[in-house]
Scaffold this active site. Structure first.
Site, PDB file in Angstrom:
ATOM      1  N   ASP A   1       0.873  -1.172   0.000  1.00  0.00           N
ATOM      2  CA  ASP A   1       0.000   0.000   0.000  1.00  0.00           C
ATOM      3  C   ASP A   1       0.914   1.228   0.000  1.00  0.00           C
ATOM      4  OD1 ASP A   1      -3.315   0.034   0.892  1.00  0.00           O
ATOM      5  OD2 ASP A   1      -2.240   1.927   0.630  1.00  0.00           O
TER       6      ASP A   1
ATOM      7  N   ASP B   1       3.684   2.969  -4.143  1.00  0.00           N
ATOM      8  CA  ASP B   1       2.763   3.934  -4.739  1.00  0.00           C
ATOM      9  C   ASP B   1       2.340   3.339  -6.079  1.00  0.00           C
ATOM     10  OD1 ASP B   1       1.519   5.963  -6.097  1.00  0.00           O
ATOM     11  OD2 ASP B   1       3.059   7.480  -5.686  1.00  0.00           O
TER      12      ASP B   1
ATOM     13  N   TYR C   1     -14.788   8.653 -11.714  1.00  0.00           N
ATOM     14  CA  TYR C   1     -14.515   7.266 -11.344  1.00  0.00           C
ATOM     15  C   TYR C   1     -15.094   6.312 -12.393  1.00  0.00           C
ATOM     16  CZ  TYR C   1     -15.012   2.972  -8.504  1.00  0.00           C
ATOM     17  OH  TYR C   1     -14.976   1.699  -8.022  1.00  0.00           O
TER      18      TYR C   1
ATOM     19  N   LYS D   1     -13.169   3.637 -14.934  1.00  0.00           N
ATOM     20  CA  LYS D   1     -13.463   2.201 -14.950  1.00  0.00           C
ATOM     21  C   LYS D   1     -13.914   1.752 -16.344  1.00  0.00           C
ATOM     22  CE  LYS D   1     -12.308   1.151 -10.770  1.00  0.00           C
ATOM     23  NZ  LYS D   1     -11.129   0.281 -10.542  1.00  0.00           N
TER      24      LYS D   1
ATOM     25  N   ILE E   1     -19.920  -2.728  -1.762  1.00  0.00           N
ATOM     26  CA  ILE E   1     -19.474  -3.859  -0.940  1.00  0.00           C
ATOM     27  C   ILE E   1     -19.616  -3.496   0.543  1.00  0.00           C
ATOM     28  CG2 ILE E   1     -17.572  -5.444  -0.430  1.00  0.00           C
ATOM     29  CD1 ILE E   1     -18.384  -5.636  -3.334  1.00  0.00           C
TER      30      ILE E   1
HETATM   31  N1  SER Z   1     -18.597   1.412  -4.075  1.00  0.00           N
HETATM   32  C1  SER Z   1     -18.182   2.181  -5.217  1.00  0.00           C
HETATM   33  C2  SER Z   1     -18.539   3.604  -5.037  1.00  0.00           C
HETATM   34  O1  SER Z   1     -19.531   3.864  -4.423  1.00  0.00           O
HETATM   35  C3  SER Z   1     -18.814   1.659  -6.466  1.00  0.00           C
HETATM   36  O2  SER Z   1     -17.912   0.845  -7.127  1.00  0.00           O
HETATM   37  O3  SER Z   1     -17.858   4.443  -5.540  1.00  0.00           O
END
Ligand code: SER
Length: 318
Positions: free
Chosen positions: A35, A53, A143, A147, A173
């Site tokens: 990490d 890094d 984000y 992805k 998650i």
């Molecule tokens: N848990 C993530 C988020 O909320 C989704 O991939 O950004």
């Protein structure tokens, strides 16, 4: 020297539990946690650990060469809410770390790559219910853009350079060991902590916002199963849709309230509401179920039981 696994971003929410599981399977000495800093001392002291890094190609390469690493799990990323605050940092970290690892695989220094994608690849023009594997992907967050683009590059490196890269579009998650950092689905972890600590929770999403979610044990099992699946069974080299449960803040609140009757909730949606509104409410993961026999185990109430029991222990002992 036997082959070894490197986990980049091992101190994060998923990395913490993935490291523990891979060490159970492959032996502690064969799984190197890394990490950007040593923030999680239990992990640093429990087996091989390197400060890396994820944006530093030479740091990753040196570690792979020194330990004879053949498989890399790249778990470092800036998530959806943090990415909106720091767009260029999110692009820099999320894309460059992926290129570094894919390029190490292209040159044969490593043999296999795991890289997580997300439901954030979808956007407001995507069908919201039972979102198909192949569908419109017009993400609105930085984000999600990283992805989506990352998925294209994974598939490209597989097709052009035969890189064995595997990926899952994780839903939100939920876990009790490490906190998530900077996501839109984080409320579904925070709510359990606040239920135990304070007996009330102010939710940053509105009560009827349905999102795809998964308990950590299922997410880890999926990750391990996908990486162990025979290569010729895999038909997706961008990223697999994966689903377990979908629920709203009201439904998770009710699941907790059945076990803690005095628990109260209020709703105060912020900028993350628009992100949640752009994501699917449920996911069609039939391709993952067919290709590598994916099955989830935890529904909302089973997850609530484990979360409340584990967090009660944690807060009683701290
Ligand atoms: N848990 C993530 C988020 O909320 C989704 O991939 O950004």
């Amino acid at each position: 020297m036997s082959s070894k696994i490197l986990i980049i971003g091992a101190c994060g929410q998923i990395g913490t539990e993935l490291t523990a599981r891979l060490r159970e399977i492959h032996g502690t000495e064969n799984v190197i946690a890394s990490d950007i800093n040593t923030r999680k001392l239990e992990l640093v002291n429990s087996g091989p650990f390197e400060i890396i890094d994820a944006k530093n190609f030479n740091a990753i390469k040196d570690c792979c060469v020194n330990y004879n690493v053949d498989t890399v799990y790249l778990m470092a990323a800036l998530l959806s809410a943090t990415g909106e605050k720091y767009p260029m940092e999110a692009w820099d970290l999320n894309m460059n770390s992926l290129f570094h690892v894919l390029n190490l695989a292209k040159t044969g220094i490593i043999k296999k790559v795991y890289w997580p994608s997300s439901i954030a690849v979808f956007g407001p023009t995507t069908p919201r219910d039972n979102t198909p594997q192949h569908t419109i992907c017009e993400p609105t967050t930085v984000y999600g853009i990283t992805k989506q683009v990352g998925e294209r590059w994974c598939e490209y490196y597989y097709n052009k350079y035969n890189v064995d890269v595997r990926s899952i579009r994780y839903p939100g998650i939920i876990s009790h060991k490490a906190m998530p950092g900077g996501g839109t689905t984080d409320y579904a972890v925070e709510i359990y902590h606040e239920a135990i600590k304070n007996g009330n929770y102010e939710c940053f999403l509105s009560e009827n916002t349905s999102l795809p979610m998964m308990f950590m044990d299922d997410a880890i099992k999926a990750t391990v199963d996908l990486m162990e699946a025979p290569a010729d069974h895999l038909t997706i080299r961008s990223s697999y849709n994966l689903s377990a449960i979908s629920f709203t803040p009201k439904e998770i609140f009710e699941s907790i309230k059945r076990r803690i009757p005095e628990f109260e909730i209020s709703y105060n949606p912020d900028f993350r509401q628009a992100i949640a509104d752009s994501w699917p409410s449920s996911i069609d993961d039939s391709v993952a179920r067919k290709d590598w026999n994916w099955q989830h185990s935890f529904d909302l109430d089973a997850m609530t039981d484990v979360m409340l029991n584990e967090l009660k222990k944690k807060y009683t002992h701290s």
